[in-house]
Scaffold this motif. Structure first.
Motif, PDB file in Angstrom:
ATOM      1  N   SER A 108      -8.377   4.983  -1.756  1.00  0.00           N
ATOM      2  CA  SER A 108      -8.571   5.265  -3.182  1.00  0.00           C
ATOM      3  C   SER A 108      -8.632   3.997  -4.037  1.00  0.00           C
ATOM      4  CB  SER A 108      -7.457   6.180  -3.696  1.00  0.00           C
ATOM      5  OG  SER A 108      -6.208   5.517  -3.618  1.00  0.00           O
ATOM      6  N   MET A 109      -8.788   2.849  -3.401  1.00  0.00           N
ATOM      7  CA  MET A 109      -8.850   1.594  -4.157  1.00  0.00           C
ATOM      8  C   MET A 109     -10.243   1.405  -4.751  1.00  0.00           C
ATOM      9  SD  MET A 109      -5.906   0.317  -4.343  1.00  0.00           S
ATOM     10  CE  MET A 109      -6.404  -1.146  -5.217  1.00  0.00           C
ATOM     11  N   ASP A 110     -10.349   1.749  -6.023  1.00  0.00           N
ATOM     12  CA  ASP A 110     -11.588   1.522  -6.751  1.00  0.00           C
ATOM     13  C   ASP A 110     -11.255   0.737  -8.018  1.00  0.00           C
ATOM     14  OD1 ASP A 110     -10.332   3.365  -8.385  1.00  0.00           O
ATOM     15  OD2 ASP A 110     -11.812   4.938  -8.096  1.00  0.00           O
ATOM     16  N   ALA A 123      -0.057   3.603  -6.651  1.00  0.00           N
ATOM     17  CA  ALA A 123      -0.810   2.753  -7.574  1.00  0.00           C
ATOM     18  C   ALA A 123      -0.048   2.575  -8.881  1.00  0.00           C
ATOM     19  CB  ALA A 123      -2.185   3.359  -7.840  1.00  0.00           C
ATOM     20  N   GLY A 124       0.164   1.334  -9.270  1.00  0.00           N
ATOM     21  CA  GLY A 124       0.860   1.017 -10.508  1.00  0.00           C
ATOM     22  C   GLY A 124       2.372   1.022 -10.408  1.00  0.00           C
ATOM     23  N   GLU A 125       2.905   1.437  -9.301  1.00  0.00           N
ATOM     24  CA  GLU A 125       4.352   1.452  -9.091  1.00  0.00           C
ATOM     25  C   GLU A 125       4.812   0.029  -8.787  1.00  0.00           C
ATOM     26  OE1 GLU A 125       7.449   3.933  -6.239  1.00  0.00           O
ATOM     27  OE2 GLU A 125       5.314   3.983  -5.824  1.00  0.00           O
ATOM     28  N   TYR A 126       6.000  -0.338  -9.215  1.00  0.00           N
ATOM     29  CA  TYR A 126       6.485  -1.684  -8.920  1.00  0.00           C
ATOM     30  C   TYR A 126       8.000  -1.693  -8.791  1.00  0.00           C
ATOM     31  CZ  TYR A 126       7.716  -1.916 -13.860  1.00  0.00           C
ATOM     32  OH  TYR A 126       8.265  -1.661 -15.095  1.00  0.00           O
ATOM     33  N   VAL A 127       8.489  -2.719  -8.122  1.00  0.00           N
ATOM     34  CA  VAL A 127       9.925  -2.933  -7.990  1.00  0.00           C
ATOM     35  C   VAL A 127      10.174  -4.440  -7.944  1.00  0.00           C
ATOM     36  CG1 VAL A 127       9.926  -2.797  -5.453  1.00  0.00           C
ATOM     37  CG2 VAL A 127      12.014  -2.277  -6.711  1.00  0.00           C
ATOM     38  N   ARG A 128      11.222  -4.868  -8.607  1.00  0.00           N
ATOM     39  CA  ARG A 128      11.614  -6.281  -8.592  1.00  0.00           C
ATOM     40  C   ARG A 128      12.716  -6.451  -7.556  1.00  0.00           C
ATOM     41  NH1 ARG A 128      15.961  -8.478 -11.007  1.00  0.00           N
ATOM     42  NH2 ARG A 128      16.014 -10.734 -11.057  1.00  0.00           N
ATOM     43  N   VAL A 129      12.533  -7.456  -6.717  1.00  0.00           N
ATOM     44  CA  VAL A 129      13.523  -7.756  -5.689  1.00  0.00           C
ATOM     45  C   VAL A 129      14.126  -9.116  -6.015  1.00  0.00           C
ATOM     46  CG1 VAL A 129      13.913  -8.124  -3.224  1.00  0.00           C
ATOM     47  CG2 VAL A 129      12.198  -6.454  -3.975  1.00  0.00           C
ATOM     48  N   ALA A 130      15.428  -9.140  -6.278  1.00  0.00           N
ATOM     49  CA  ALA A 130      16.136 -10.399  -6.527  1.00  0.00           C
ATOM     50  C   ALA A 130      16.607 -10.943  -5.186  1.00  0.00           C
ATOM     51  CB  ALA A 130      17.322 -10.169  -7.448  1.00  0.00           C
ATOM     52  N   ILE A 131      16.353 -12.222  -4.979  1.00  0.00           N
ATOM     53  CA  ILE A 131      16.668 -12.843  -3.694  1.00  0.00           C
ATOM     54  C   ILE A 131      17.521 -14.080  -3.931  1.00  0.00           C
ATOM     55  CG2 ILE A 131      15.676 -13.954  -1.651  1.00  0.00           C
ATOM     56  CD1 ILE A 131      13.188 -12.214  -2.159  1.00  0.00           C
ATOM     57  N   LYS A 132      18.573 -14.206  -3.162  1.00  0.00           N
ATOM     58  CA  LYS A 132      19.414 -15.404  -3.250  1.00  0.00           C
ATOM     59  C   LYS A 132      18.787 -16.506  -2.416  1.00  0.00           C
ATOM     60  CE  LYS A 132      23.660 -12.851  -3.926  1.00  0.00           C
ATOM     61  NZ  LYS A 132      24.996 -12.560  -3.443  1.00  0.00           N
ATOM     62  N   GLY A 133      18.874 -17.711  -2.908  1.00  0.00           N
ATOM     63  CA  GLY A 133      18.344 -18.840  -2.145  1.00  0.00           C
ATOM     64  C   GLY A 133      17.172 -19.482  -2.836  1.00  0.00           C
ATOM     65  N   LYS A 134      16.270 -20.007  -2.027  1.00  0.00           N
ATOM     66  CA  LYS A 134      15.123 -20.774  -2.514  1.00  0.00           C
ATOM     67  C   LYS A 134      14.261 -19.971  -3.487  1.00  0.00           C
ATOM     68  CE  LYS A 134      10.870 -22.778  -0.823  1.00  0.00           C
ATOM     69  NZ  LYS A 134      10.036 -22.951   0.336  1.00  0.00           N
ATOM     70  N   MET A 135      13.873 -18.776  -3.086  1.00  0.00           N
ATOM     71  CA  MET A 135      13.053 -17.928  -3.945  1.00  0.00           C
ATOM     72  C   MET A 135      13.987 -17.019  -4.733  1.00  0.00           C
ATOM     73  SD  MET A 135       9.930 -15.422  -2.901  1.00  0.00           S
ATOM     74  CE  MET A 135       9.310 -16.658  -1.808  1.00  0.00           C
ATOM     75  N   GLN A 136      13.681 -16.776  -5.991  1.00  0.00           N
ATOM     76  CA  GLN A 136      14.586 -15.997  -6.830  1.00  0.00           C
ATOM     77  C   GLN A 136      14.147 -14.554  -7.038  1.00  0.00           C
ATOM     78  OE1 GLN A 136      14.905 -18.314 -10.381  1.00  0.00           O
ATOM     79  NE2 GLN A 136      16.176 -19.857  -9.419  1.00  0.00           N
ATOM     80  N   ASN A 137      12.871 -14.341  -7.278  1.00  0.00           N
ATOM     81  CA  ASN A 137      12.382 -13.004  -7.591  1.00  0.00           C
ATOM     82  C   ASN A 137      11.056 -12.726  -6.900  1.00  0.00           C
ATOM     83  OD1 ASN A 137      14.251 -12.168  -9.884  1.00  0.00           O
ATOM     84  ND2 ASN A 137      13.501 -14.133 -10.604  1.00  0.00           N
ATOM     85  N   VAL A 138      10.914 -11.498  -6.451  1.00  0.00           N
ATOM     86  CA  VAL A 138       9.637 -11.042  -5.926  1.00  0.00           C
ATOM     87  C   VAL A 138       9.340  -9.712  -6.610  1.00  0.00           C
ATOM     88  CG1 VAL A 138       8.373 -10.261  -3.893  1.00  0.00           C
ATOM     89  CG2 VAL A 138       9.967 -12.168  -3.692  1.00  0.00           C
ATOM     90  N   MET A 176       0.847  -1.186   0.000  1.00  0.00           N
ATOM     91  CA  MET A 176       0.000   0.000   0.000  1.00  0.00           C
ATOM     92  C   MET A 176       0.888   1.243   0.000  1.00  0.00           C
ATOM     93  SD  MET A 176      -2.740  -1.667  -0.056  1.00  0.00           S
ATOM     94  CE  MET A 176      -4.168  -0.686   0.258  1.00  0.00           C
ATOM     95  N   ALA A 177       0.264   2.411   0.062  1.00  0.00           N
ATOM     96  CA  ALA A 177       1.001   3.668   0.120  1.00  0.00           C
ATOM     97  C   ALA A 177       2.019   3.634   1.257  1.00  0.00           C
ATOM     98  CB  ALA A 177       0.028   4.829   0.311  1.00  0.00           C
ATOM     99  N   LYS A 178       3.091   4.349   1.072  1.00  0.00           N
ATOM    100  CA  LYS A 178       4.211   4.411   2.014  1.00  0.00           C
ATOM    101  C   LYS A 178       4.929   3.070   2.132  1.00  0.00           C
ATOM    102  CE  LYS A 178       2.201   8.197   4.598  1.00  0.00           C
ATOM    103  NZ  LYS A 178       1.772   8.712   5.885  1.00  0.00           N
TER     104      LYS A 178
END
Length: 91
Positions: free
Chosen positions: A81-83, A56-71, A23-25
């Protein structure tokens, strides 16, 4: 080949890649916080060092080492404002 699953996330369900919401912040949703805990706080740490604000609509990719690779963390904006238009913008 890939598979898309929807529904509530559990530690078992999250394999290598995940899309979570904030969410925001940059406040993580409950499910996003669960994934963050599973990866040792890597999402929270990455967000602290980024310009991501959870808009809203903002995104960031987080690369993670280990079991999970990307979030992929997707911003939803302010809860008030969620409509339909905000969900559409989220993509």
């Amino acid at each position: 080949m890939f598979q898309i699953s929807t529904g509530r996330m559990t530690a078992k369900a999250v394999k290598k890649n995940a899309v979570v919401f904030a969410m925001a912040k940059g406040k993580l949703t409950r499910e996003a916080a669960m994934v963050d805990k599973q990866v040792g706080g890597a999402i929270t740490d990455a967000l602290k060092g980024s310009r991501f604000e959870g808009g809203a609509g903002e995104y960031v990719r987080v690369a993670i080492k280990g079991k999970m690779q990307n979030v992929l963390v997707v911003g939803l904006g302010k809860p008030s404002s969620m409509d339909r238009a905000a969900w559409w913008k989220t993509g």
